[in-house]
Design a protein around this motif. Sequence first.
Motif, PDB file in Angstrom:
ATOM      1  N   GLN A 169       1.137  -0.499   0.359  1.00 49.03           N
ATOM      2  CA  GLN A 169      -0.098  -0.632  -0.121  1.00 49.03           C
ATOM      3  C   GLN A 169       0.621   1.388   0.058  1.00 49.03           C
ATOM      4  O   GLN A 169       2.302   1.438   0.829  1.00 49.03           O
ATOM      5  CB  GLN A 169      -0.944   0.668   1.413  1.00 49.03           C
ATOM      6  N   TYR A 170      -0.462   2.337  -0.105  1.00 45.20           N
ATOM      7  CA  TYR A 170       1.223   3.485  -0.155  1.00 45.20           C
ATOM      8  C   TYR A 170       0.214   4.140   0.798  1.00 45.20           C
ATOM      9  O   TYR A 170      -1.336   4.159   0.393  1.00 45.20           O
ATOM     10  CB  TYR A 170       1.100   4.198  -2.023  1.00 45.20           C
ATOM     11  N   PRO A 171       1.020   5.495   0.891  1.00 46.24           N
ATOM     12  CA  PRO A 171       0.469   6.698   2.050  1.00 46.24           C
ATOM     13  C   PRO A 171      -0.612   7.039   1.968  1.00 46.24           C
ATOM     14  O   PRO A 171      -1.597   7.000   2.827  1.00 46.24           O
ATOM     15  CB  PRO A 171       1.567   7.425   2.645  1.00 46.24           C
ATOM     16  N   HIS A 172      -1.254   7.559   0.951  1.00 52.32           N
ATOM     17  CA  HIS A 172      -2.291   8.285   1.034  1.00 52.32           C
ATOM     18  C   HIS A 172      -3.221   7.086   1.260  1.00 52.32           C
ATOM     19  O   HIS A 172      -4.124   7.219   0.685  1.00 52.32           O
ATOM     20  CB  HIS A 172      -2.488   9.072  -1.014  1.00 52.32           C
ATOM     21  N   GLN A 173      -3.270   5.426   0.881  1.00 56.36           N
ATOM     22  CA  GLN A 173      -4.059   4.990   1.011  1.00 56.36           C
ATOM     23  C   GLN A 173      -4.760   4.165   2.797  1.00 56.36           C
ATOM     24  O   GLN A 173      -5.577   4.005   2.777  1.00 56.36           O
ATOM     25  CB  GLN A 173      -3.677   3.125   0.429  1.00 56.36           C
ATOM     26  N   LEU A 174      -3.972   5.203   3.347  1.00 52.65           N
ATOM     27  CA  LEU A 174      -3.805   4.755   4.558  1.00 52.65           C
ATOM     28  C   LEU A 174      -4.270   6.250   5.443  1.00 52.65           C
ATOM     29  O   LEU A 174      -4.027   6.900   5.319  1.00 52.65           O
ATOM     30  CB  LEU A 174      -2.833   4.249   5.497  1.00 52.65           C
ATOM     31  N   SER A 175      -5.348   6.057   6.774  1.00 52.98           N
ATOM     32  CA  SER A 175      -5.951   7.099   7.645  1.00 52.98           C
ATOM     33  C   SER A 175      -4.551   7.663   8.428  1.00 52.98           C
ATOM     34  O   SER A 175      -3.938   7.007   8.434  1.00 52.98           O
ATOM     35  CB  SER A 175      -6.417   6.709   8.668  1.00 52.98           C
ATOM     36  N   GLY A 176      -4.935   8.800   8.857  1.00 52.34           N
ATOM     37  CA  GLY A 176      -3.758   9.113   9.391  1.00 52.34           C
ATOM     38  C   GLY A 176      -3.205   8.527  11.072  1.00 52.34           C
ATOM     39  O   GLY A 176      -2.409   8.155  11.294  1.00 52.34           O
ATOM     40  N   GLY A 177      -3.910   7.445  11.765  1.00 53.36           N
ATOM     41  CA  GLY A 177      -3.318   7.093  13.057  1.00 53.36           C
ATOM     42  C   GLY A 177      -3.312   6.051  11.895  1.00 53.36           C
ATOM     43  O   GLY A 177      -2.109   5.695  12.941  1.00 53.36           O
ATOM     44  N   GLN A 178      -3.289   5.194  10.658  1.00 52.42           N
ATOM     45  CA  GLN A 178      -2.117   4.083  10.608  1.00 52.42           C
ATOM     46  C   GLN A 178      -0.853   4.259  10.038  1.00 52.42           C
ATOM     47  O   GLN A 178      -0.347   4.033   9.898  1.00 52.42           O
ATOM     48  CB  GLN A 178      -3.439   3.455   9.262  1.00 52.42           C
ATOM     49  N   ARG A 179      -1.220   5.989   8.940  1.00 55.26           N
ATOM     50  CA  ARG A 179       0.251   6.423   9.254  1.00 55.26           C
ATOM     51  C   ARG A 179       1.210   6.647  10.312  1.00 55.26           C
ATOM     52  O   ARG A 179       2.663   5.918   9.793  1.00 55.26           O
ATOM     53  CB  ARG A 179       0.410   7.991   8.058  1.00 55.26           C
ATOM     54  N   GLN A 180       0.836   7.457  11.220  1.00 51.69           N
ATOM     55  CA  GLN A 180       1.501   7.212  12.128  1.00 51.69           C
ATOM     56  C   GLN A 180       2.068   5.573  12.329  1.00 51.69           C
ATOM     57  O   GLN A 180       2.570   5.261  13.316  1.00 51.69           O
ATOM     58  CB  GLN A 180       0.707   8.356  13.619  1.00 51.69           C
ATOM     59  N   ARG A 181       0.989   4.442  12.644  1.00 48.69           N
ATOM     60  CA  ARG A 181       1.659   3.268  12.900  1.00 48.69           C
ATOM     61  C   ARG A 181       2.410   2.764  12.315  1.00 48.69           C
ATOM     62  O   ARG A 181       3.675   2.265  12.633  1.00 48.69           O
ATOM     63  CB  ARG A 181       0.491   2.134  12.908  1.00 48.69           C
ATOM     64  N   VAL A 182       2.502   3.428  10.846  1.00 48.30           N
ATOM     65  CA  VAL A 182       3.919   2.905   9.780  1.00 48.30           C
ATOM     66  C   VAL A 182       4.850   3.622  10.197  1.00 48.30           C
ATOM     67  O   VAL A 182       6.165   3.395  10.241  1.00 48.30           O
ATOM     68  CB  VAL A 182       2.753   3.760   8.498  1.00 48.30           C
ATOM     69  N   SER A 183       4.581   4.838  11.020  1.00 47.63           N
ATOM     70  CA  SER A 183       6.132   5.819  11.074  1.00 47.63           C
ATOM     71  C   SER A 183       6.599   4.494  12.633  1.00 47.63           C
ATOM     72  O   SER A 183       7.886   4.085  13.054  1.00 47.63           O
ATOM     73  CB  SER A 183       5.896   6.956  12.196  1.00 47.63           C
ATOM     74  N   ILE A 184       5.729   4.228  13.640  1.00 48.50           N
ATOM     75  CA  ILE A 184       6.057   3.475  14.890  1.00 48.50           C
ATOM     76  C   ILE A 184       6.512   2.214  14.095  1.00 48.50           C
ATOM     77  O   ILE A 184       8.247   2.083  14.789  1.00 48.50           O
ATOM     78  CB  ILE A 184       5.264   3.636  15.272  1.00 48.50           C
ATOM     79  N   ALA A 185       6.610   2.247  13.345  1.00 50.17           N
ATOM     80  CA  ALA A 185       7.380   0.224  12.969  1.00 50.17           C
ATOM     81  C   ALA A 185       8.137   0.721  12.468  1.00 50.17           C
ATOM     82  O   ALA A 185       9.402  -0.412  11.844  1.00 50.17           O
ATOM     83  CB  ALA A 185       5.787  -0.162  11.656  1.00 50.17           C
ATOM     84  N   ARG A 186       7.780   1.448  11.299  1.00 45.74           N
ATOM     85  CA  ARG A 186       9.605   1.695  11.140  1.00 45.74           C
ATOM     86  C   ARG A 186      10.910   1.922  11.662  1.00 45.74           C
ATOM     87  O   ARG A 186      12.359   2.044  11.535  1.00 45.74           O
ATOM     88  CB  ARG A 186       9.383   3.172   9.902  1.00 45.74           C
TER      89      ARG A 186
END
Lengths: 354, 339
Positions: A169-186
């Motif tokens: 998936q690309y970031p624009h496909q995710l909600s704000g909360g999910q994106r912040q979870r991606v940042s946490i995962a990274r």
Amino acid sequence: MTAEVSSLDRATESYDGPVIEADGLTKHFPMESGLVSSLLGGETRYVKAVDGVDLHIDSGETVGLVGESGCGKSTLGEVLIGLQEPTAGSIRFFGQELTGDVPRDRMRKFRQNVQMVFQDPYESTNPRFTIGQWIREPLEIHDVPNKRERVLTALERAELSPGEAYLDQYPHQLSGGQRQRVSIARAIVLEPKFIVADEPVSMLDVSVRASVLDTLQSLGRELDMAVLYISHDLSLIKQMCDRTMVMYLGKVVESGPTDDLIGDPKHPYSQALVDAVPVPKAGNRVNKPPLEGEPPDPVDLPEGCNFRPRCPYATDVCYDEPTLDAWSADGGARHASCHRVGDFDPAHIRASDE
Amino acid sequence: MPLLEVNDLHVVYERRSEPDVHAVRGVSFTVDENQNFGLVGESGCGKTTVVKAILQALPDNARITRGEILFDGEDLTTLPRARIDEIRWADISMIPQTAMAGLNPVYTIGRQIREAIQTHRDGVSKAAAIERARELLELVGIDPDRVNSYPHELSGGMRQRAVIAMSLVLDPRLIIADEPTTALDVIVQEQILYRIGQLQQQLGSSMLLITHDISVVAETCDKIAVMYGGELMETGSVEQLFEDSHHPYTLGLQNAFPSIDERRELVSIPGSPPNLADPPSGCPFVPRCPFATEECGEPLPEIEVEEGHTTWCHEPMPFAEMREVAGKRETWITEVTSE
């Protein structure tokens, strides 16, 4: 040099001190002076963003750093993880010095073991990278094996489950909360020992903040990380942090266990800060603030205590600059940089309101 | 007669190649004289659209498709532009979220306040207008000599205070404040909310406060309306909504909101808000509501709980029981796809 490669690993095994420690940490930024004044030999002035901070964070411990905008809390976070060079002072990571002449391998190991979670989930992801590529990048930089497996583990730990579903998936496909979870995962994919989270939920809607915070908090414990949680919001610090430090004009003015500090703040600035936080309950009306005005620029700092010009309790003794241990209690667990703790009663200022 | 009465308001944003967005759907509420009214909701719930509709400041592609907005008996949706311009400023004023949006960077603060006065009040001399500007700055806690400062010479908190001074210049009867302190630190926020409250008392004006922050509403408002997915979910007094809520979304917001007073488990509301390009025919909260049943797909009923307290909910579970279990995390995890 080769001996240095594994020195951090060895150090971490037998070491039981704080993960990160700083003494007298200072960051001054020179101010742009105009052409004319520099031609005339005008003196360069400095913004004292961080001005002599001591701190330590143990593994598994979450420490809150609270203060108003411009107090230097974000700069302190950036200096601690090596994004900014300190002007003076010492930083030790697992007991090993990180300032001055540092062996390259020690620095590399340090970089692999510290990460930051930023405020804005919309800017801290790269729109052209898939989620999988974005989380994988740190593994490539540090050439760590089992990349796919680690990416999936990081996604699951950040509660993006099942991880496979997010890889392409690309970031624009995710909600704000999910994106912040991606940042946490990274941030956790390299299993760092120290994380700085700078206002990680302030851009998110209230209804999703709690679960993102929850994830951060449990990861800190699960992975035994030292976490510095930077926020202007004491209500969130109250939920998240074991210990709290209050920062004002580049200095830590009070520190202690979170519940004690918020329940009974000692420094007049901490008192004002706690007092100003609105409570989501019926029956609390906004009251007259104990402080007027705003903090001055951290350029021309007042003589003595930084807080003196705004402090309702300041006397002549406050022209003498207090250190953080001017007041201490609970066997050194609590500190406040105020000469007058105990000499004033915060209740009376309220009483004289109207 | 209420000062402001919004009746069955519907606002649609038209889009060229995509379906229209039904941003506000059947919203009704009243603001009385001398009342502080809080309109609460998260991003995208339609609260700012409601404000723009009241101020008749909707973008070109937005249309009010139904409903009326009565201010002191006059329907703002049908008034001629000239009359609207009179009412805005003199009777209804606006405190925007970002102070810079309300200030012109190339004029001094004093000049901007003076011009606002002279444009809307005939026969006020320049000297008198400047005197009034100084007075207003002092009221909001700014040194009156700052009349000669430009916006960039002021700190963020001072700029926001200057905007408040400007919004009060004509003694408005209704102040609309859209997240007026969201960009500010808590101490400055407290100073500003306190000032607004004091000034309102002096002027006897009402306030419509738009915010996502239920703690700010709790400390400043008399009455609250909670909005979600373009519709009202619940309205009532601060006491009624905080202590006796009759809506799962209101309860969910309260559980998710941290309090400095107590350390407690925060519970998120899973999922995300509905797509208003294809709005649901029933309750918009259904996909995220742990209590939802089949019946909740039907259009929302309006239930008057008691005087002044209304909820829009099918009551899939008795409200008393709902309040009980809404504070538990398990309630919100089960059977709802994770966020």
